[in-house]
Design a protein around this motif. Structure first.
Motif, PDB file in Angstrom:
ATOM      1  N   TYR A 188       2.711  25.151  18.634  1.00  0.00           N
ATOM      2  CA  TYR A 188       3.104  26.145  19.075  1.00  0.00           C
ATOM      3  C   TYR A 188       4.617  26.476  20.023  1.00  0.00           C
ATOM      4  N   ALA A 189       4.321  25.390  20.790  1.00  0.00           N
ATOM      5  CA  ALA A 189       5.286  25.221  21.964  1.00  0.00           C
ATOM      6  C   ALA A 189       6.688  25.000  21.286  1.00  0.00           C
ATOM      7  N   PHE A 190       6.526  24.023  20.525  1.00  0.00           N
ATOM      8  CA  PHE A 190       7.774  23.783  19.601  1.00  0.00           C
ATOM      9  C   PHE A 190       8.462  24.822  19.161  1.00  0.00           C
ATOM     10  N   LEU A 191       7.569  25.606  18.498  1.00  0.00           N
ATOM     11  CA  LEU A 191       8.105  26.803  17.764  1.00  0.00           C
ATOM     12  C   LEU A 191       8.639  27.950  18.624  1.00  0.00           C
ATOM     13  N   GLN A 192       8.411  27.798  19.727  1.00  0.00           N
ATOM     14  CA  GLN A 192       8.789  28.702  20.878  1.00  0.00           C
ATOM     15  C   GLN A 192      10.023  28.731  21.219  1.00  0.00           C
ATOM     16  N   VAL A 193      10.538  27.341  21.011  1.00  0.00           N
ATOM     17  CA  VAL A 193      12.179  27.321  21.487  1.00  0.00           C
ATOM     18  C   VAL A 193      12.793  27.021  20.309  1.00  0.00           C
TER      19      VAL A 193
END
Ligand code: ATP
Ligand code: ATP
Ligand code: MOO
Ligand code: MG
Ligand code: MG
Lengths: 231, 364, 230, 364, 231
Positions: A188-193
């Protein structure tokens, strides 16, 4: 090979496995018990229990996470009790992630096991009773082995869900690397940036590979449990 | 040891009103398909809760609707051989057999004997799906026997078995009845088995007990012949082994005279019961000569019951006991059979089947 | 010592670089937990072990401040950002007033207009520019800015509204126009120490975030450093 | 109509090597529990794929391992009455009965007749779980009959039924055999049923066919008595109804003389088969008088087979046919029974059971 | 009563129901077929299919949504084909939301149905074969009624999941009020702003009430399907 993932990512892999396994291991007995009550019980509140079990499926995961936070947070009544009296901390620990995963997986496990229980021939249990087995013993020696494929199915569904669950987990225990950052949270965190897709997909592959391995193992187990009966 | 059943149960369409007392030994429940036999033993096992009534064993209640007693099945210590075998599919034959072993207070019955009698040795490691119909039933019998029950319930246990296998198992059940003193409720359509094993007979018709009482009384009652089935009608005599002859015949003494039968496996002096089918007795006014039948018993006609058909059933006094003979009305008339007439009952040695000679419990 | 920072997920790349650099300089460690600002704020309310909260909007910081969960004296508006209109990489820049026409029947990708800051700002901007009524039926809202960016990057939506920082990092999109700063409330990322923080290094890291070194990294990522400590 | 089976199958521990031909009518497969009976008919039904061999009906193969033919079950048009009833639990009795109706080419058998014969009328709206063991089996029989099969497979269909019900169903199966010309493969432990129904008998022992052939030949072969069971040994005579007497007796003519039996339901002139148990025949050197037996047939001793035990089996020529009689060795010696000796066979009218008199198909 | 929810909220309720019902109705036959293949099939790629079915459970919903976008988006191969050839638009339409819900619910439905199929006694199907029924007819008249409880369980699990699913849906079809704004999206939106909890909880209650009603109905249905068999 070890370079392929960063230490933080390895930690997320390890944590996801730990969380998934503990979540299933600890909730499975409860799921079996609940399935048994739902399949066999006859009391007024039964449908209420049934509804409660399904709740994590019905609610958006964020809501479940929020409710968990309201219940098991360090300042929340149950959370404080667990912490003060039993010295158990759930909030912002991997234990909390396991709790969230277990709760999200619970309806899936219960349904699978309940279906299996409902297809057990009660006449076999009666036969065991006439041979002197108490209800508990009948359950352990007849019902339980007969529903093994259902339990395995429930466990693997639960494990897969635990490996994919993210909404409730990140809402409840946040996304602390090494502590509560599971694979889906990391993804998820990767997909946020912007530009994080490649890294995210790498983790997705890891997650899928792990779950597929578990799935294959479960199929073999279930087949063995069934084959013995039909060989 | 005594069992008393007095229950009513309503299935909607079928009403069971069953009341009977059963003493020591084997109580046979005999009745047509759908007459309520399985329902009764299910109630005794605690698998069916009757709508009302009482079931007691030795006076202590297993079930009593008035007193709200309903002992759970596993505390009733019944061994139940189901009409369908109901083996545990996930266990091997051996594991099925040993399932009840854990709950034994005493292992009365040597496991190896039972396995041998039932011919199960080559099957022990198989799972039930790999068994034939009769094999399943044999395992089911073994499983119930090995659970060391206080009361054995058997629902047509031998229906799926061939005659030879039946003849191997019946003596075993007799031993259980006589030496282990195990009371048995036995459901069967086969009067051969019933006549051989039972002490008490419960005749069921359409959910109601038509007659219940000592086997010998019911079997020698010509009025019950239609219910039992004409072909199965026949009285039992009690006898005692006197000699084993070298040509393989065994001589028995009964109150009405001597009987020569093909070799009986029992020591001289042993009490036996011998069932003689009504249709296998020939009556003769004079003592016959030059015939192949070895047994000619002097008897007196006591009652001649003409049926609706071409037959008649004749109740004969034979010593202290009774025999039933089935003859045609034509013969009855031709011979002038009337109560009080002395005549001879001719019984072929070989027409008394092995299965019709059984060990006799002293109380029977 | 260790400092735990709860930060809005959109700051992930830049903040990780800052933290790595600080760790190299000081030997202290930083733990970064990225999630939505709402989730992080609620977690801090529930007693999360955070030393610093870095929110994507002032609202949740105000919420915590009202409950006394942050040290008001430590609160700074750390970063700003600009709101931009984006389109496919090869598209030419345009004026905002052409937006309805350029949109055609296609959807305008935005974050949730009532819930997610970028969406809220975007709606304000469009309203103050008098464009809202014309396009409001065509707004496709996503749960975060990144998803809106993805819709444009994949060509599913012809246009989208995101932060400048997001648009910068995605090669498949181009900034077609920038919304005037006065067309929406100021975009700020406030930061503060939590009341529960017990880490002696927390204040130092918060200060470092305002250092020229950190500002360089954050600025490179498209954010607008608002405070620079001398 | 002919069925030919020649298959081998290995279960690991059990080998089936079965080869036999069966002509018109009923082919009975008789053998002990576990001898492979169900395995054979499963193979005929296509539920078990034998490892090798051929199964043909009227020359066209249902299965042929060499030619890689394996017709799917539903195309084989077999009606199968399973050893376990296998009713569909979600359907009512009526729906179970009518399940095969959809696939009929011709509704040979009137549904109402079958329902009435099997006593199913009061059960039609019930679900199988609410049936007794025998009731289930009756529904299973009805279901198979109503599917209008080209070949009927019956695996101990009557084992769970009482004598009276059996006696109601057997004539129906005879009618199927004789009028509908339906070939039947019939598995049973009960020689009474077999002797009454079968045209061909296949004696199975431990997976192998011990003997197969016309029923009358096998039943009158003293050497097969041990395999069939002494109690079940007995030849069949063919006879023709001559008169129904007013006292309820029916007179039959067979090649060896006249027989008087209790009322037989068949028109004068009808051909019948009558099974006479070996143990129910008494032999006399002189024609006896003053006895209750009405049938005295002049016979000639053909063969005396002394067994290991106290008995002997005597093959008797009776007109064009044969009878078997079981006597004790002692009697055989005392009477001086040797081949060629003329004597009298005494048969009580009533000792020939209803079940032992069956309709006779012209080809039998 | 109508004031209690805003028109937009009513629209979300209606949409959620529509999406949930269509998702289940359309995917159920496919789920039954897939379950049948998984339970009975014996071919090399079986475990691959099995893995594929479980994928939506294993992947974080956002990833599933993103993959859906990559596959069924207007510019994506399958999406373009559907649009150009069959005139079906999924992106930004309720149909897309239904697709997302169906895919997320699929593994749950398949498992429940598969468990039921595996507990059907094959001897009953054989018996039907001897009565002349083809394999298809056997399936329709014997297998299908016998697995009805499993199908109902699968459908209700799927419906509950569809009512709660949010991550994949909003990523794939975003949130267009009246078009793709389902209850969970609306709930999520409320939870993003301070003080939105009360409004969110109102919608949560609606969602729970709807799902509970469906759950109760399914229980009654399943019980009827079973009772008939044991009465
Ligand atoms: N799946 C299996 N695996 C191993 N052995 C088997 C299997 N099925 C049957 N057998 C064995 O094959 C033999 C023949 O079985 P079959 O069912 O044909 O017997 P049967 O003659 O019908 O007996 P019964 O009268 O008891 O029904 C038995 O010894 C049985 O144990
Ligand atoms: N659950 C039920 N609902 C309605 N009727 C039932 C139910 N169970 C049994 N019956 C009926 O009760 C009667 C007695 O059944 P039971 O099983 O006791 O018969 P049985 O004497 O054992 O017959 P069989 O020899 O055929 O096994 C039968 O007519 C049967 O149809
Ligand atoms: O219930 Mo979810 O939407 O798979 O985290
Ligand atoms: Mg019964
Ligand atoms: Mg068999």
């Amino acid at each position: 090979m070890t370079d392929w993932l960063t230490p933080a990512e390895w930690a997320a892999v390890a944590l996801s496995l730990k969380v998934g396994l503990w979540a299933i291991a600890c909730s499975l007995p409860l799921a079996i018990g609940t399935a048994l009550i739902l399949a066999r019980g006859r009391f007024p509140g039964l449908q209420l229990l049934n509804g409660l079990v399904h709740l994590p499926l019905i609610l958006p995961p964020v809501v479940t996470g929020y409710l968990l936070l309201l219940t098991f947070g360090r300042r929340a009544p149950v959370g404080a009790f667990l912490y003060d009296v039993l010295d158990i901390t759930l909030a912002f620990r991997w234990t909390g992630a396991a709790l969230a995963a277990a709760i999200m997986a619970f309806p899936l496990m219960v349904r699978a096991i309940r279906l299996a229980i409902e297809s057990v021939d009660p006449r076999l249990e009666q036969a065991a009773g006439t041979l002197g087995a108490s209800r508990l013993w009948v359950f352990l020696t007849i019902t339980l082995p007969l529903i093994a494929p259902g339990i395995i199915a429930g466990a693997i569904l639960g494990f897969a869900k635990a490996m994919g669950e993210f909404g409730a987990t990140i809402t409840f225990v946040s996304n602390i690397p090494g502590q509560t950052q599971t694979l889906p949270s990391a993804i998820y965190a990767f997909l946020q940036v912007p530009g994080g897709e490649a890294s995210a997909m790498k983790l997705v592959l890891v997650s899928v590979a792990l779950s597929m391995a578990a799935l294959l193992a479960s199929e073999l187990l279930a087949r063995r449990a069934t084959r013995r009966r039909q060989a | 040891m005594s069992i008393s059943v007095d229950i009513t149960h309503d299935f909607g369409g079928f009403q069971l009103r069953a009341a009977f007392e059963a003493g020591e030994g084997v109580t046979a429940i005999f009745g047509r398909s759908g007459s309520g036999k399985t329902t009764i033993i299910n109630a005794v096992a605690g698998l069916l809760k009757p709508q009302a009534g009482r079931i007691t064993v030795n006076g202590s209640p297993l079930f009593d609707s008035a007193a709200r007693i309903d002992m759970p099945t596993h505390k009733r210590r019944v061994g139940y051989v189901f009409q369908d075998a109901r083996l545990f599919p996930h266990l091997t034959v051996l594991q099925n057999l040993r399932y009840g072993a854990r709950f034994h207070r005493r292992p009365t019955l040597p496991q190896d004997d039972i396995i041998q009698m039932l011919g199960l040795a080559p099957l022990l490691s198989r799972h039930p799906t790999a068994l034939s119909g009769g094999e399943k039933q044999r395992v089911a019998i073994g499983r119930a026997l090995l659970s060391a029950p206080d009361l054995l319930l058997m629902d047509e246990p031998l229906a799926a078995l061939d005659t030879a296998r039946k003849d191997e198992i019946l003596p075993y059940l007799e031993r259980l009845r006589d030496t282990a003193g195990l009371p048995i409720l036995y459901v069967s359509h086969a009067m051969t088995e019933v006549a051989r094993l039972a002490n008490t007979l419960v005749l069921l018709e359409n959910g109601a007990v038509r007659r219940a009482g000592p086997l010998a009384d019911l079997l020698s009652d010509p009025d019950l012949a239609p219910l039992i089935g004409l072909r199965d009608t026949g009285a039992v005599l009690t006898a005692r082994v006197t000699t084993h002859h070298p040509d393989g015949l065994t001589e028995l003494a009964c109150s009405g005279g001597a009987l020569l039968l093909p070799r009986v496996q029992a020591a001289p002096g042993s009490p036996l019961r011998v069932r003689i089918h009504a249709h296998e007795i020939m009556l003769s006014l004079t003592a016959p000569t030059g015939i192949s039948a070895l047994n000619v018993l002097p008897v007196t006609v006591e009652q001649v019951r003409m049926g609706d058909g071409p037959g008649a059933i004749v109740r004969l006094r034979c010593g202290q006991e009774h025999l039933l003979a089935r003859v045609t009305r034509r013969s009855a008339t031709a011979m002038g059979l009337v109560p009080g007439l002395p005549c001879h009952a001719i019984v072929k040695s070989v027409s008394v089947a092995q299965g019709d000679v059984g060990a006799l419990h002293s109380t029977a | 010592g260790n400092v735990t920072v709860f930060a809005a997920a959109s700051l992930k790349t830049a903040l990780e670089q800052v933290a790595t650099q600080w760790q190299a300089e000081t030997g202290h460690t930083v733990t970064l937990s990225f999630a939505g600002s709402s989730a992080l704020a609620r977690q801090i309310e529930a007693g999360a072990p955070a030393d610093i909260f870095l929110s994507a909007n002032p609202g949740w910081m105000d919420h915590l401040a009202a409950k006394g969960l942050i040290r008001n004296d430590s609160r700074v508006d750390l970063l700003g950002n600009a709101l931009v209109l984006i389109g496919p990489a090869r598209d030419a820049p345009m004026t905002l007033s052409d937006l309805p026409a350029r949109l055609g029947n296609g959807p305008l990708a935005m974050a949730l207009i009532d819930a997610v800051p970028a969406g809220i700002y975007g709606k304000e901007a469009l309203m103050s520019l008098g464009l809202w009524a014309a396009i409001q039926d065509r707004v496709a809202q996503t749960d975060n800015v990144r998803a809106a960016l993805a819709l444009v990057a994949l060509g599913e939506a012809p246009l989208g509204i995101t932060y400048h920082s997001d648009a910068l990092a995605e090669p498949r999109v181009a900034v077609l126009a920038t919304f005037p700063a006065d067309s929406h409330p100021p975009i700020t990322y406030p930061a503060a120490l939590t009341s529960d923080s017990a880490s002696p290094q927390a204040a130092a890291f918060l200060a470092y975030l305002q250092s020229p070194e950190a500002s360089a990294i954050l600025g490179h990522a498209g954010f607008v450093p608002l405070t620079e400590l001398q």
